[in-house]
Design an enzyme around this catalytic site. Structure first.
Site, PDB file in Angstrom:
ATOM      1  CG  HIS A   1       7.305   3.006   1.923  1.00  9.83           C
ATOM      2  ND1 HIS A   1       7.052   3.395   3.229  1.00  9.83           N
ATOM      3  CD2 HIS A   1       6.269   2.201   1.581  1.00  9.83           C
ATOM      4  CE1 HIS A   1       5.917   2.841   3.635  1.00  9.83           C
ATOM      5  NE2 HIS A   1       5.417   2.118   2.651  1.00  9.83           N
ATOM      6  CD  GLU A   2       5.254   1.450  -2.255  1.00  6.46           C
ATOM      7  OE1 GLU A   2       4.956   0.239  -2.141  1.00  6.46           O
ATOM      8  OE2 GLU A   2       4.659   2.350  -1.627  1.00  6.46           O
TER       9      GLU A   2
ATOM     10  CG  HIS B   1       5.946  -2.455   1.226  1.00  9.37           C
ATOM     11  ND1 HIS B   1       5.706  -2.782   2.525  1.00  9.37           N
ATOM     12  CD2 HIS B   1       5.313  -1.271   1.011  1.00  9.37           C
ATOM     13  CE1 HIS B   1       4.961  -1.823   3.096  1.00  9.37           C
ATOM     14  NE2 HIS B   1       4.715  -0.903   2.191  1.00  9.37           N
TER      15      HIS B   1
ATOM     16  CG  HIS C   1       3.036  -0.128   6.458  1.00  6.63           C
ATOM     17  ND1 HIS C   1       1.811  -0.363   5.893  1.00  6.63           N
ATOM     18  CD2 HIS C   1       3.796   0.434   5.486  1.00  6.63           C
ATOM     19  CE1 HIS C   1       1.822   0.052   4.636  1.00  6.63           C
ATOM     20  NE2 HIS C   1       3.017   0.535   4.365  1.00  6.63           N
TER      21      HIS C   1
HETATM   22 ZN   LIG Z   1       3.724   0.934   2.464  1.00  5.23          ZN
END
Ligand SMILES: [Zn+2]
Length: 633
Positions: free
Chosen positions: A101-102, A105, A111
């Site tokens: 997830h990071e 980014h 998101h």
């Molecule tokens: Zn996030």
């Protein structure tokens, strides 16, 4: 005003290509990271390599890089800031899905619920949101971000969970307009299908880095596999018959289901059939062929895997037998893993041999093959009839695996409690723990076995390896894990001294350490975890540096590392903190001051926090309950 002042745009992915990375992406694993986090980050990289062309390489002086470090929380800046940037894997963030997830980014994704069209799919309950956190639920226009022409994805690893930023955990802040998805948003298992699609579109990938081949045999072209013309018999491409459930088939899909079949009940003893792959071009020197197979004929039937290599003249004809499976009385589907090495182009072959047609009422079946440039799992445990156990087993039943050996030679095992423990807080979850087992190498090994990483995976048996969303958890053995009732001896001490004797293996087993909520029963039933009712668990017990040796390719040679760091530490700490290049920005965002709701933005070198439109990336750990537990005997 804020929006126009930023060259940095947002929706579910940054539109501005200036913030996209050049591949490969240099990385640094800072000393501050926990050992477990380092191992988990490397595993997360493998997830990207399997599903896309996005590749990571140890830092070697580039201007742009991602420095993974342990600060407060899990957060990342968005997109390539072109100046080197931090990504924090703080306490409690060392889980593969959170790291993915990071990294997403950092690659330029936001998101999912920030999309312009999100109100068609989710409802935000503004009055349940914590004061001053409403900005986390902002949405953004098309001029900011691109959805890369993909639809809203409830299952995205970038979606918030239902209770993100809530005033009270019983109040949802975000609910889905189609109620079935309320239990899905916020999943932290792995990439969703859309996450993979977007990643590949954003980075113009045409192939996966490490997935060389896969086939579920649903299509008549057999994914390019061919019959060798000279053999006596043939592999048939068969569709399911009522009593023969193939491995691909899910219980609800009555139509699907093809596999390869070699009938061994007719013809004569010694007849053979060869199924050969297309020519494959590896980029690494190690491969893992995984497939499902079933042998229902004579116990003398054989299924062998061969590799056909370049003979040195450019012709692929040098044969090497890698592994043979012999029939037995177990006529169920099994999973096979075959490791082999090959640096140049090759084919792999399935060679079926009839044992005794008079003694056969069936044949050999093959389905769902995956060839990846990775190491096969060390321990593979298939638990038959697990679906049934979830409903009928006594609530305190626990099952112990056979003994497996790690690469270093440690004996280990897994214990699974299908229905969790008697404590009602853990009902509806399956508990899984890891323990050491005495073994033949114990006299030479180091005790206690500290600083090794345990990784346990419950396999999502989706035939498409890229779409598997397996449940994977890791921890690293350390000095805090002790037996309180044994003078605080280490849990990772010699099992022959500390463990309990088990007559079934003639070995001693230490008490376990693991997760009481490894996976929920609802999740087990939702994805392909229980094909044919069986559960498959992989386990590893490895020194993390040991894995780095495996990871190393040409990019890890000492020549590509800063000159004062050579050899095997390269992948881990190619740079120490004090060695960071002077270009590293030490402005406002390092360490990130925006942890209470802002995000760190970089506008052409000007780094600043943005609050009104920002998101708080350090609050990405949501809805992940990983309860460590001790199992006392
Ligand atoms: Zn996030």
């Amino acid at each position: 005003m804020l929006e126009t002042s930023l060259s940095f745009k947002k929706r579910s992915a940054l539109r501005d290509e200036h913030y996209r990375w050049k591949i490969p992406i240099p990385f640094i694993l800072a000393d501050s990271l926990d050992l477990n986090a380092k191992g988990v980050i490397l595993k997360a990289f493998e997830g990207f390599h399997l599903r896309s062309c996005v590749k990571f390489k140890p830092y070697a002086g580039e201007k742009s890089y991602i420095r993974f470090l342990k600060l407060n929380g899990c957060w990342s800046t968005i997109g390539d800031t072109k100046a080197g940037q931090n990504l924090s894997i703080g306490a409690g963030c060392d889980h593969k899905a959170i790291v993915i997830h990071e990294i997403l980014h950092a690659l330029g994704f936001l998101h999912e619920q920030t999309r312009t069209d999100r109100d068609d799919y989710v409802k935000i309950w503004w009055n349940h949101v914590l004061p001053n956190q409403a900005h986390n639920f902002n949405k953004y226009g098309r001029n900011y971000l691109t959805d890369l022409n993909t639809t809203y994805d409830y299952e995205s690893i970038m979606h918030y969970g239902p209770s993100s930023f809530t005033k009270n955990s019983s109040l949802a802040t975000i609910t889905t307009n189609i109620p079935e998805f309320n239990g899905i948003i916020g999943q932290r298992l792995d990439f969703s299908t859309s996450d993979i699609e977007r990643l590949n579109r954003m980075y113009n990938c045409t192939r996966s880095l490490t997935l060389l081949d896969q086939c579920d045999f649903e299509s008549a072209d057999l994914c390019g596999l061919v019959q060798e013309p000279r053999d006596d018999a043939v592999w048939l491409h068969k569709k399911n018959e009522p009593m023969e459930q193939n491995h691909t088939q899910r219980q609800e899909c009555k139509d699907a289901g093809h596999f390869m079949y070699f009938n061994t009940s007719c013809g004569k003893q010694g007849d053979t059939a060869v199924l050969e792959s297309r020519i494959l071009h590896p980029t690494r020197n190690y491969h893992c062929l995984q497939y499902f197979f079933k042998m229902t004929g004579s116990p003398q039937d054989r299924l062998a895997v061969w590799i056909k290599k370049d003979d040195g003249t450019g012709k692929i004809r040098r044969l090497i037998k890698v592994r043979t499976f012999q029939g037995d009385n177990d006529h169920n589907w099994k999973i096979a893993h075959v490791n082999f090495r090959c640096q140049k182009k090759f084919r792999f072959l399935f060679y079926g041999l009839k044992g005794n047609p008079d003694d056969s009422n069936g044949g050999i079946f093959i389905d769902d093959l995956t060839l990846s440039e990775a190491q096969c799992p060390r321990a593979v445990w298939l638990i038959r009839g697990f679906s049934r156990l979830l409903t009928t087993a006594s609530s305190d039943l626990s099952i112990t695996s056979p003994r497996f050996y790690s690469q270093e030679g440690y004996g280990f095992g897994i214990t699974v409690a299908p229905r969790g423990s008697r404590d009602s807080a853990f009902a509806n979850y399956t508990r899984i723990s890891f323990h050491l087992v005495s073994g033949e190498n114990d006299g030479i090994l180091e005790w206690p076995a500290l600083h090794r990483q345990v990784t346990i995976t419950v396999l999502d048996q989706n035939p498409n390896a890229k779409k598997r969303m397996s449940a994977e958890r890791s921890f690293t053995t350390d000095t805090t894990q002790v037996f309180p009732d044994k003078n605080n001896s280490s849990r990772w001490g010699k099992p022959s001294l500390l463990g309990k004797f088990d007559t079934s293996c003639n070995c001693s087993r230490n008490g376990g350490w693991g997760w009481s909520k490894f996976i929920s029963h609802a999740l087990l039933r939702r994805k392909n975890f229980l094909k044919n009712g069986d559960l498959i668990i992989f386990a590893e017990f490895e020194g993390i540096l040991e894995r780095c040796y495996i990871e190393e390719g040409a990019s890890l040679s000492s020549a590509t590392l800063p000159p004062h760091h050579s050899g095997h530490f390269g992948v881990f700490v190619p740079l120490h903190e004090q060695d960071l290049p002077s270009i590293h920005p030490r402005e406002h965002c390092d360490p990130n001051p925006c942890q209470n709701g802002g995000i760190c933005l970089n506008n052409q070198g000007d780094v600043s926090c943005r609050y009104p439109y920002g998101s708080s990336y350090h609050l990405c750990v949501i809805n992940i309950t990983l309860t460590m537990m001790m199992i006392q005997r």
